[in-house]
Design a protein around this motif. Structure first.
Motif, PDB file in Angstrom:
ATOM      1  N   ILE A 176       0.844  -1.200   0.000  1.00  0.00           N
ATOM      2  CA  ILE A 176       0.000   0.000   0.000  1.00  0.00           C
ATOM      3  C   ILE A 176       0.882   1.254   0.000  1.00  0.00           C
ATOM      4  O   ILE A 176       0.615   2.218  -0.720  1.00  0.00           O
ATOM      5  CB  ILE A 176      -0.954  -0.010   1.215  1.00  0.00           C
ATOM      6  CG1 ILE A 176      -1.966  -1.158   1.079  1.00  0.00           C
ATOM      7  CG2 ILE A 176      -1.682   1.323   1.355  1.00  0.00           C
ATOM      8  CD1 ILE A 176      -2.773  -1.448   2.334  1.00  0.00           C
ATOM      9  N   ALA A 177       1.958   1.226   0.800  1.00  0.00           N
ATOM     10  CA  ALA A 177       2.894   2.366   0.835  1.00  0.00           C
ATOM     11  C   ALA A 177       3.501   2.599  -0.547  1.00  0.00           C
ATOM     12  O   ALA A 177       3.639   3.744  -0.992  1.00  0.00           O
ATOM     13  CB  ALA A 177       3.986   2.114   1.872  1.00  0.00           C
ATOM     14  N   ARG A 178       3.861   1.504  -1.236  1.00  0.00           N
ATOM     15  CA  ARG A 178       4.420   1.637  -2.587  1.00  0.00           C
ATOM     16  C   ARG A 178       3.388   2.242  -3.536  1.00  0.00           C
ATOM     17  O   ARG A 178       3.713   3.091  -4.372  1.00  0.00           O
ATOM     18  CB  ARG A 178       4.855   0.265  -3.110  1.00  0.00           C
ATOM     19  CG  ARG A 178       5.407   0.308  -4.533  1.00  0.00           C
ATOM     20  CD  ARG A 178       5.867  -1.059  -5.000  1.00  0.00           C
ATOM     21  NE  ARG A 178       4.804  -2.049  -4.951  1.00  0.00           N
ATOM     22  CZ  ARG A 178       4.975  -3.343  -5.186  1.00  0.00           C
ATOM     23  NH1 ARG A 178       6.176  -3.805  -5.464  1.00  0.00           N
ATOM     24  NH2 ARG A 178       3.960  -4.188  -5.110  1.00  0.00           N
ATOM     25  N   ALA A 179       2.123   1.822  -3.417  1.00  0.00           N
ATOM     26  CA  ALA A 179       1.071   2.361  -4.279  1.00  0.00           C
ATOM     27  C   ALA A 179       0.852   3.855  -4.031  1.00  0.00           C
ATOM     28  O   ALA A 179       0.452   4.589  -4.932  1.00  0.00           O
ATOM     29  CB  ALA A 179      -0.228   1.594  -4.058  1.00  0.00           C
ATOM     30  N   LEU A 180       1.122   4.313  -2.806  1.00  0.00           N
ATOM     31  CA  LEU A 180       0.918   5.723  -2.458  1.00  0.00           C
ATOM     32  C   LEU A 180       2.122   6.601  -2.785  1.00  0.00           C
ATOM     33  O   LEU A 180       2.056   7.827  -2.663  1.00  0.00           O
ATOM     34  CB  LEU A 180       0.620   5.849  -0.952  1.00  0.00           C
ATOM     35  CG  LEU A 180      -0.686   5.237  -0.439  1.00  0.00           C
ATOM     36  CD1 LEU A 180      -0.722   5.272   1.076  1.00  0.00           C
ATOM     37  CD2 LEU A 180      -1.886   5.973  -1.018  1.00  0.00           C
TER      38      LEU A 180
END
Length: 334
Positions: A162-166
């Motif tokens: 999720i952090a990578r997607a953000l």
């Protein structure tokens, strides 16, 4: 949620050419819109085409036909320069947190990868501060930045995903079954995290899942897919209160109710048989071979996609007055 249509999917088709001239119809003429700031849930059994829909929307697959408009622009006809801007605006969270993270990269490298691909944060200190902030946003801490994926639990790995997607500050995120590979106790935590991030960052989600009970808690509207077709679409509360399509009714009746007395007394709707092959789908209505209320017309006529009640769309002959009238007349004559 606003009235601005951020994503418009129009008559989308995705067919795969197989050996011996066979064609797999994974997605077959589906249409829906997603408004800025909302979460649109896309549900159905495994093999119904929902993940293929998500991957075709973001451009991992080329569409066979139809249009995907993002902010008014057709995703599949963008120039190389426009694609860079599009991918900064739309990102994806994948189903398997074990397979989607490079085991040879540290968490810092995994999150930094999209930033470097888009030439963001040339100042390494600024980039590092951004990575630390993203880790904290998803419930991890700075110390995790130099660790490797194998050092984390499934839920923590999905937080890294999720952090990578953000990392690129997107407006739209496709969450492709982001909780199905996780323990039940962790699933609610991830759903609550996504809801929190949506509120804080004004995100728009396409949330793909097969668990209708979990989708209810995060989605504003829900679309139900069966064998590459959209069979029902309406607001989340309306779908649970008044499902119209027999397939949706069956899916909802399979969700267990925590009250044992209510669970014992309620009527279950069981779907018979296996889901047909998308290589050779049934004629007419694709659900007819498993439908408990199928009529003669279902074998030859495709049901029309129509708005039966306000903002409640369904594709089923039960809601076509001409066909139900003919069916009743035949039944009376017999």
């Amino acid at each position: 949620m606003t009235n601005h249509k951020l994503l418009e999917v129009k008559e989308l088709k995705k067919y795969f050419q197989l050996e011996k001239g066979k064609i797999l119809k994974a997605v077959d003429r589906i249409s829906f819109d997603i408004y800025k700031g909302e979460t649109f849930g896309l549900v159905g059994e495994s093999g119904c085409g929902k993940s293929t829909t998500g991957r075709t929307i973001i451009g991992l697959y080329d569409s066979t036909d139809g249009e995907v408009l993002y902010d008014g622009k057709n995703v599949h006809t963008l120039s190389e320069k426009e694609k860079l801007s599009f991918y900064r605006s739309m990102q994806m969270i994948f189903q398997d947190p074990y397979a989607s993270l490079n085991p040879r990269s540290t968490v810092r490298e995994i999150i930094a990868e999209p930033m470097e691909a888009h030439n963001l944060y040339r100042d390494k200190k600024e980039q590092m501060e951004r990575i630390y902030q993203l880790l904290e946003d998803v419930g991890l801490n700075r110390d995790h930045a130099n660790r490797y994926p194998h050092e984390f639990s499934g839920g923590q790995r999905q937080r890294i995903g999720i952090a990578r997607a953000l990392a690129l500050n997107p407006d739209f995120i496709i969450a492709d079954e982001p909780i199905s590979a996780l323990d039940v106790s962790v699933q609610a935590q991830i759903v609550n995290l996504l809801k929190k991030l949506q509120k804080e960052k004004g995100l728009t989600f396409l949330f793909i899942a097969h668990d209708l009970s979990m989708v209810k808690h995060i989605s504003n509207r829900i679309g139900v897919m069966y064998l590459g077709h959209m069979v029902e679409l309406t607001e989340s509360k309306e779908l649970y209160k008044k499902p119209l399509h027999p397939y949706t009714q069956a899916l909802l009746s399979a969700i267990p109710i925590p009250d044992p007395d209510v669970e014992d007394e309620r009527e279950r709707m069981i779907i018979q048989g296996e889901i047909p092959s998308p290589i050779n789908p049934p004629s007419g209505c694709v659900f007819r071979t498993r439908c408990p209320v199928a009529m003669e017309a279902c074998a030859s006529l495709k049901p029309k996609w129509k708005e039966v009640e306000e903002q409640h769309f369904v594709a089923c002959h039960l809601y076509d007055n001409e066909i139900t009238k003919d069916h009743d007349e035949v039944a009376v004559t017999k």
